[in-house]
Design an enzyme around this catalytic site. Structure first.
Site, PDB file in Angstrom:
ATOM      1  N   CYS A 170      17.416  -0.617   7.643  1.00 51.49           N
ATOM      2  CA  CYS A 170      17.797   0.490   6.754  1.00 51.49           C
ATOM      3  C   CYS A 170      19.008   1.257   7.285  1.00 51.49           C
ATOM      4  O   CYS A 170      19.624   2.021   6.548  1.00 51.49           O
ATOM      5  CB  CYS A 170      16.622   1.440   6.575  1.00 51.49           C
ATOM      6  SG  CYS A 170      15.256   0.670   5.713  1.00 51.49           S
ATOM      7  N   PHE A 221      10.188   1.146  -1.665  1.00 54.87           N
ATOM      8  CA  PHE A 221      11.486   0.447  -1.688  1.00 54.87           C
ATOM      9  C   PHE A 221      11.989   0.157  -3.106  1.00 54.87           C
ATOM     10  O   PHE A 221      11.207  -0.098  -4.021  1.00 54.87           O
ATOM     11  CB  PHE A 221      11.415  -0.863  -0.900  1.00 54.87           C
ATOM     12  CG  PHE A 221      11.282  -0.647   0.592  1.00 54.87           C
ATOM     13  CD1 PHE A 221      12.281   0.015   1.288  1.00 54.87           C
ATOM     14  CD2 PHE A 221      10.170  -1.080   1.287  1.00 54.87           C
ATOM     15  CE1 PHE A 221      12.174   0.234   2.662  1.00 54.87           C
ATOM     16  CE2 PHE A 221      10.049  -0.871   2.654  1.00 54.87           C
ATOM     17  CZ  PHE A 221      11.045  -0.211   3.342  1.00 54.87           C
ATOM     18  N   HIS A 313      19.449   9.237   5.419  1.00 50.60           N
ATOM     19  CA  HIS A 313      18.806   8.063   4.805  1.00 50.60           C
ATOM     20  C   HIS A 313      17.530   8.500   4.074  1.00 50.60           C
ATOM     21  O   HIS A 313      16.681   9.175   4.663  1.00 50.60           O
ATOM     22  CB  HIS A 313      18.475   7.060   5.913  1.00 50.60           C
ATOM     23  CG  HIS A 313      17.541   5.967   5.499  1.00 50.60           C
ATOM     24  ND1 HIS A 313      17.807   5.133   4.432  1.00 50.60           N
ATOM     25  CD2 HIS A 313      16.345   5.551   6.002  1.00 50.60           C
ATOM     26  CE1 HIS A 313      16.814   4.258   4.309  1.00 50.60           C
ATOM     27  NE2 HIS A 313      15.913   4.498   5.251  1.00 50.60           N
ATOM     28  N   ASN A 346      13.669   4.240  -1.719  1.00 49.95           N
ATOM     29  CA  ASN A 346      14.349   3.859  -0.472  1.00 49.95           C
ATOM     30  C   ASN A 346      15.070   2.526  -0.704  1.00 49.95           C
ATOM     31  O   ASN A 346      14.430   1.479  -0.768  1.00 49.95           O
ATOM     32  CB  ASN A 346      13.303   3.745   0.647  1.00 49.95           C
ATOM     33  CG  ASN A 346      13.885   3.259   1.964  1.00 49.95           C
ATOM     34  OD1 ASN A 346      14.978   2.713   2.013  1.00 49.95           O
ATOM     35  ND2 ASN A 346      13.138   3.431   3.035  1.00 49.95           N
TER      36      ASN A 346
HETATM   37  C1  LIG Z   1      12.609   4.515   9.959  1.00 53.01           C
HETATM   38  C2  LIG Z   1      13.042   4.470   8.572  1.00 53.01           C
HETATM   39  O1  LIG Z   1      13.110   5.490   7.899  1.00 53.01           O
HETATM   40  C3  LIG Z   1      13.480   3.159   8.059  1.00 53.01           C
HETATM   41  C4  LIG Z   1      12.940   2.894   6.739  1.00 53.01           C
HETATM   42  O2  LIG Z   1      13.477   3.301   5.758  1.00 53.01           O
HETATM   43  S1  LIG Z   1      11.477   2.081   6.665  1.00 53.01           S
HETATM   44  C5  LIG Z   1      10.567   3.012   5.491  1.00 53.01           C
HETATM   45  C6  LIG Z   1      10.253   4.341   6.042  1.00 53.01           C
HETATM   46  N1  LIG Z   1       9.367   5.077   5.164  1.00 53.01           N
HETATM   47  C7  LIG Z   1       8.039   5.170   5.377  1.00 53.01           C
HETATM   48  O3  LIG Z   1       7.475   4.560   6.271  1.00 53.01           O
HETATM   49  C8  LIG Z   1       7.285   6.084   4.487  1.00 53.01           C
HETATM   50  C9  LIG Z   1       7.017   7.367   5.234  1.00 53.01           C
HETATM   51  N2  LIG Z   1       5.836   8.031   4.718  1.00 53.01           N
HETATM   52  C10 LIG Z   1       5.882   8.892   3.719  1.00 53.01           C
HETATM   53  O4  LIG Z   1       6.910   9.245   3.181  1.00 53.01           O
HETATM   54  C11 LIG Z   1       4.576   9.491   3.313  1.00 53.01           C
HETATM   55  O5  LIG Z   1       3.653   9.309   4.357  1.00 53.01           O
HETATM   56  C12 LIG Z   1       4.007   8.850   2.019  1.00 53.01           C
HETATM   57  C13 LIG Z   1       4.875   9.218   0.844  1.00 53.01           C
HETATM   58  C14 LIG Z   1       3.905   7.336   2.125  1.00 53.01           C
HETATM   59  C15 LIG Z   1       2.600   9.399   1.763  1.00 53.01           C
HETATM   60  O6  LIG Z   1       2.679  10.802   1.767  1.00 53.01           O
HETATM   61  P1  LIG Z   1       1.691  11.684   2.683  1.00 53.01           P
HETATM   62  O7  LIG Z   1       2.050  13.094   2.524  1.00 53.01           O
HETATM   63  O8  LIG Z   1       1.691  11.123   4.052  1.00 53.01           O
HETATM   64  O9  LIG Z   1       0.340  11.414   1.931  1.00 53.01           O
HETATM   65  P2  LIG Z   1      -1.138  11.392   2.505  1.00 53.01           P
HETATM   66  O10 LIG Z   1      -2.029  11.862   1.382  1.00 53.01           O
HETATM   67  O11 LIG Z   1      -1.232  12.075   3.827  1.00 53.01           O
HETATM   68  O12 LIG Z   1      -1.372   9.842   2.746  1.00 53.01           O
HETATM   69  C16 LIG Z   1      -1.808   9.000   1.728  1.00 53.01           C
HETATM   70  C17 LIG Z   1      -2.631   7.894   2.354  1.00 53.01           C
HETATM   71  O13 LIG Z   1      -1.716   6.903   2.809  1.00 53.01           O
HETATM   72  C18 LIG Z   1      -1.999   6.575   4.155  1.00 53.01           C
HETATM   73  N3  LIG Z   1      -0.754   6.198   4.774  1.00 53.01           N
HETATM   74  C19 LIG Z   1       0.443   6.819   4.661  1.00 53.01           C
HETATM   75  N4  LIG Z   1       1.360   6.141   5.344  1.00 53.01           N
HETATM   76  C20 LIG Z   1       0.749   5.074   5.870  1.00 53.01           C
HETATM   77  C21 LIG Z   1       1.204   4.003   6.646  1.00 53.01           C
HETATM   78  N5  LIG Z   1       2.480   3.882   6.998  1.00 53.01           N
HETATM   79  N6  LIG Z   1       0.297   3.069   7.019  1.00 53.01           N
HETATM   80  C22 LIG Z   1      -0.991   3.147   6.637  1.00 53.01           C
HETATM   81  N7  LIG Z   1      -1.462   4.162   5.882  1.00 53.01           N
HETATM   82  C23 LIG Z   1      -0.597   5.107   5.508  1.00 53.01           C
HETATM   83  C24 LIG Z   1      -2.624   7.854   4.713  1.00 53.01           C
HETATM   84  O14 LIG Z   1      -3.379   7.597   5.855  1.00 53.01           O
HETATM   85  C25 LIG Z   1      -3.466   8.314   3.546  1.00 53.01           C
HETATM   86  O15 LIG Z   1      -4.645   7.562   3.551  1.00 53.01           O
HETATM   87  P3  LIG Z   1      -6.045   8.197   2.971  1.00 53.01           P
HETATM   88  O16 LIG Z   1      -5.810   8.303   1.486  1.00 53.01           O
HETATM   89  O17 LIG Z   1      -7.066   7.169   3.330  1.00 53.01           O
HETATM   90  O18 LIG Z   1      -6.217   9.502   3.639  1.00 53.01           O
END
Ligand SMILES: CC(=O)CC(=O)SCCNC(=O)CCNC(=O)[C@H](O)C(C)(C)COP(=O)(O)OP(=O)(O)OC[C@H]1O[C@@H](n2cnc3c(N)ncnc32)[C@H](O)[C@@H]1OP(=O)(O)O
Length: 400
Positions: A170, A221, A313, A346
């Site tokens: 990314c 994505f 990003h 993303n």
């Molecule tokens: C490094 C980089 O940035 C490079 C990239 O671009 S790679 C992509 C990077 N982006 C990500 O990884 C996404 C980052 N995460 C987010 O933006 C947020 O966590 C999200 C939008 C995915 C969810 O929002 P949140 O506020 O965390 O929601 P929340 O209600 O706490 O979580 C929802 C559920 O998803 C799960 N979850 C969230 N992220 C997870 C992950 N990466 N793996 C496994 N479970 C996950 C939580 O544990 C939760 O599970 P339960 O319903 O069982 O409690």
């Protein structure tokens, strides 16, 4: 040989070919594919098309994740028709690399060429003035490489010098800009076309209760291409070019102990992505030190981070929230990144081009003095596997 018997110096040896001055972005363009997937209805669609509607709890979890992304829609190169015709792609794990690869091979250069045409149009000079191409994608790895197809689609000479960055992550867009800066600052009159292009076909797959990290990837994505023309432009009034952002200083860092935060494997089932729950935390823990050293010692006038503009990003809502909080950024400083996330999700290496274009558009609309929200100094930042953090300190040029 000259008459003295000494070898004649070629132009390149007798003159210092270094461009002098600092590289700047002279034109920006983006492109998105036509297929639009609304985030609100995506959980229903995704569980239906993957024959998983019976997984009621997992679907509810996915719907919650989709909602929390704050994304409203995503563009994808792949159509509903294609997804329905290829059950090996919508299964969680089925041999499908070939069928996925076919779409990527065609789509990546094509989408990239569209963005490139827009960037060249915005630059306002003929495509024939492009001397180099740097192409980044996280979505494929075929040969002949996508940059070869791109120069043919654009009608550029086959002697155009190329750099292809496959599986660049990314942060690949920032890497491509760094490479373009080095080329432009080392070669007089170089005009470097930077292109990023991302197509989802390799990573879309059905859900699995034991692989929520994949489910997050399915929610965040999207596809898009970005492009910029980079060159050193000491006398813009004589060339008629308009530098937008100078590329002042690049940095790249790996955050120790984060190897498993983003894991991407190329398998016969396609590209399998696992995003770790702690990814946003790792980024926010590291960001303060990275940004401090990126600003240090350059002689900027920035005394508070709110005096800079920020092009981050659009990795995920939690990543953006974490960075905003750790840097203590004021309300609205990451508005452009949030808008990109809302409109496109993303789009990996392309997000920063969508962000630069959006910031320039807003700044122009509001009659601001520079494309950086009227400010002089700004920070472009992207993250990816490693975990890698790549930055580019920008100086926005006055608009005239
Ligand atoms: C490094 C980089 O940035 C490079 C990239 O671009 S790679 C992509 C990077 N982006 C990500 O990884 C996404 C980052 N995460 C987010 O933006 C947020 O966590 C999200 C939008 C995915 C969810 O929002 P949140 O506020 O965390 O929601 P929340 O209600 O706490 O979580 C929802 C559920 O998803 C799960 N979850 C969230 N992220 C997870 C992950 N990466 N793996 C496994 N479970 C996950 C939580 O544990 C939760 O599970 P339960 O319903 O069982 O409690």
């Amino acid at each position: 040989m000259g008459s003295s018997g000494a070898p004649e110096l070629t132009h390149e040896l007798s003159n210092n070919p270094r461009a002098g001055g600092r590289a700047a972005i002279l034109g920006i363009g983006t492109a998105v594919p036509v297929h639009v997937y609304e985030q609100k209805s995506f959980p229903d669609y995704y569980f239906e098309i993957t024959n998983s509607s019976h997984l009621v709890d997992l679907k509810a979890k996915f719907a919650n994740i989709c909602k929390k992304t704050t994304t409203e829609k995503r563009h994808m190169y792949i159509s509903d028709e294609w997804l329905r015709a290829n059950p090996s792609v919508t299964a969680y794990m089925s041999t499908s690399l070939n069928v996925r690869q076919q779409v990527a091979e065609e789509g990546i250069p094509r989408l990239g060429a569209e963005a490139a045409c827009n960037a060249i149009g915005n630059w306002g000079k003929p495509a024939s003035s492009i001397t180099h191409v740097v192409f980044a994608t996280t979505s494929t790895g075929c040969l002949p490489s996508a940059d070869v197809t791109l120069i043919k689609l654009l009608g550029l000479p086959l002697s155009t010098k190329r750099v292809m960055l496959y599986q660049s992550g990314c942060f690949g867009g920032t890497t491509a800009l760094r490479v373009a800066k080095d080329i432009a600052e080392s070669n007089r009159d170089a005009r470097v076309l930077v292109v990023t292009s991302e197509v989802m076909s390799l990573i879309i797959r059905g859900p699995s209760e034991s692989h929520v990290g994949n489910l997050v990837a399915q929610a965040v994505f999207g596809d898009a291409a970005g492009a910029a023309v980079v060159g050193c432009c000491r006398h813009p009034s004589s060339t008629g070019e308009r530098p937008v952002f100078q590329l002042v200083r690049a940095s790249q860092d790996v955050i120790p102990g984060t190897d498993d935060a983003v894991v991407v494997k190329v398998q016969q089932e396609g590209v399998v992505i696992t995003l770790h729950r702690d990814l946003p935390l790792h980024v926010s823990n590291a960001i303060g030190g990275v940004v401090e050293s990126a600003f240090r010692g350059v002689g900027t006038t920035v005394t508070s981070y709110d005096e800079a503009f920020w092009l981050l990003h659009a990795g995920g809502r939690a990543v953006v929230d974490g960075v905003e909080e750790r840097l203590g950024l004021g309300e609205g400083k990451l508005a452009v990144t949030r808008e990109v996330m809302r409109q496109y999700g993303n789009t990996r290496s392309t997000t920063i081009f969508l962000a630069m274009e959006e910031m320039r558009r807003r700044s122009e609309e509001r009659g601001m003095a520079t494309a950086g929200e009227g400010l002089e100094w700004g920070m472009l930042m992207a993250f990816g596997p490693g975990l890698t953090v790549e930055t580019m300190l920008l100086r926005a040029m006055p608009r005239n």
